[in-house]
Design an enzyme around this catalytic site. Structure first.
Site, PDB file in Angstrom:
ATOM      1  CE  LYS A 178      -1.859  -1.572   3.781  1.00  0.00           C
ATOM      2  NZ  LYS A 178      -2.500  -1.830   4.916  1.00  0.00           N
ATOM      3  CB  THR A 210      -5.965   8.368   7.747  1.00  0.00           C
ATOM      4  OG1 THR A 210      -5.080   8.695   8.956  1.00  0.00           O
ATOM      5  CG2 THR A 210      -5.930   9.397   6.668  1.00  0.00           C
ATOM      6  N   GLY A 212      -7.823   3.676  10.643  1.00  0.00           N
ATOM      7  CA  GLY A 212      -8.328   2.246  10.276  1.00  0.00           C
ATOM      8  C   GLY A 212      -8.304   2.205   8.892  1.00  0.00           C
ATOM      9  CB  THR A 213      -6.747   3.797   5.878  1.00  0.00           C
ATOM     10  OG1 THR A 213      -7.049   4.892   6.644  1.00  0.00           O
ATOM     11  CG2 THR A 213      -6.969   3.659   4.604  1.00  0.00           C
ATOM     12  N   GLY A 214      -5.993   0.860   6.891  1.00  0.00           N
ATOM     13  CA  GLY A 214      -5.523  -0.692   6.399  1.00  0.00           C
ATOM     14  C   GLY A 214      -6.697  -1.603   6.928  1.00  0.00           C
ATOM     15  CB  CYS A 215      -8.910  -2.145   9.912  1.00  0.00           C
ATOM     16  SG  CYS A 215      -7.609  -2.070  11.286  1.00  0.00           S
TER      17      CYS A 215
END
Length: 277
Positions: A178, A210, A212-215
């Site tokens: 990412k 932003t 929690g974007t990866g979750c």
């Protein structure tokens, strides 16, 4: 006529502020028209500013949560997030091995959005064992550098592709690096899947929210795979959803730090009297 839900099981930590972790996963899964199930590996005391403390769930209870669910309910895809401890990671490895031909998305969570480490050094080796049984791993640039022993994240597309290949040599079937932490005004995500590179480039969204974007992204990918989408299409759809959630959450304020995404973009959300959206 009775119908079957498409199910996605998230194995991750709990975030009481609901921006990341299990809570963000379940919201994402619901928006993407799947039924969310959960196994909690850790409970965190956190808000939009910081992770104050972490309570790891005993491995035996992680196993009991998982087995109680799968004894009764079919699992169509799995998302793995925060492992909590090396012992929890070892338990998750064995639990995932017990499932038959189920897509597994591993979000290589090493730090919170506020910068707190969410893993012990020994967990790194356990995570690499999960590489071998996951369908996809989704490190961001700093995580990918750490997982490959580099002193700093890559800065060019060529360096990112080399690093993705290095992660694949560690056992990962497919790798999504990412690019949100990269420099410049573009977010360029790189997928290595079945020997091919797929690049997804989009303008960065101007927002502090932003958390929690990866979750969110990894859970959305799991939803696509649960529905039977090819990997590159599941990733493309998940990136599109995550961008909409970032855009929808950009004008809202929750707490005093990095707020959450709006996991239900497009809905009419009520705001507190005296506040403007």
């Amino acid at each position: 006529m009775m119908q079957d839900y498409i199910t996605v099981l998230t194995i991750a930590g709990s975030d009481g502020s609901s921006g990341a972790g299990i809570q963000a996963d379940l919201k994402t899964i619901a928006f993407n028209n799947c039924y969310g199930l959960s196994v909690i590996t850790a409970v965190t005391a956190q808000n939009t500013l910081e992770v104050q403390s972490i309570h790891n769930i005993p491995p035996a209870f992680i196993s009991e949560q998982f087995k109680t669910i799968v004894d009764d309910i079919r699992i169509d895809a799995v998302k793995i997030g925060m492992l909590g401890s090396p012992e929890a990671g070892e338990t998750v490895v064995e639990l995932i091995k017990s499932l038959d031909e189920v897509p597994v998305v591993l979000d290589t969570v090493l730090r919170s959005s506020s910068g707190k480490s969410l893993f012990e050094a020994a967990t790194m080796q356990v995570m690499k064992r999960l590489f071998r049984i996951a369908s996809l791993i989704t490190p961001n640039l700093p995580e990918a550098a750490l997982l490959t022993g580099r002193s700093k994240p890559p800065t060019t597309p060529a360096e990112i592709e080399v690093m993705a290949k290095d992660l694949q040599r560690e056992g990962a079937k497919s790798v999504l690096v990412k690019g949100g932490h990269g420099e410049g005004d573009q977010c360029s995500d790189c997928l290595l899947h079945e020997g091919r590179f797929f690049w997804y480039a989009n303008p960065k969204i101007d927002t502090l929210n932003t958390h929690g974007t990866g979750c969110t992204l990894s859970s959305a990918i799991a939803c696509g795979l649960a529905k039977g989408l090819p990997m590159n299409e599941a990733v493309a759809d998940a990136i599109g959803y995550t961008r909409k959630a970032l855009q929808a959450g950009a004008s809202w304020q929750l707490g005093h730090g990095n707020g959450p995404l709006e996991h239900f973009p497009g809905r009419r959300t009520e705001c507190r009297p005296g506040k403007k959206q």
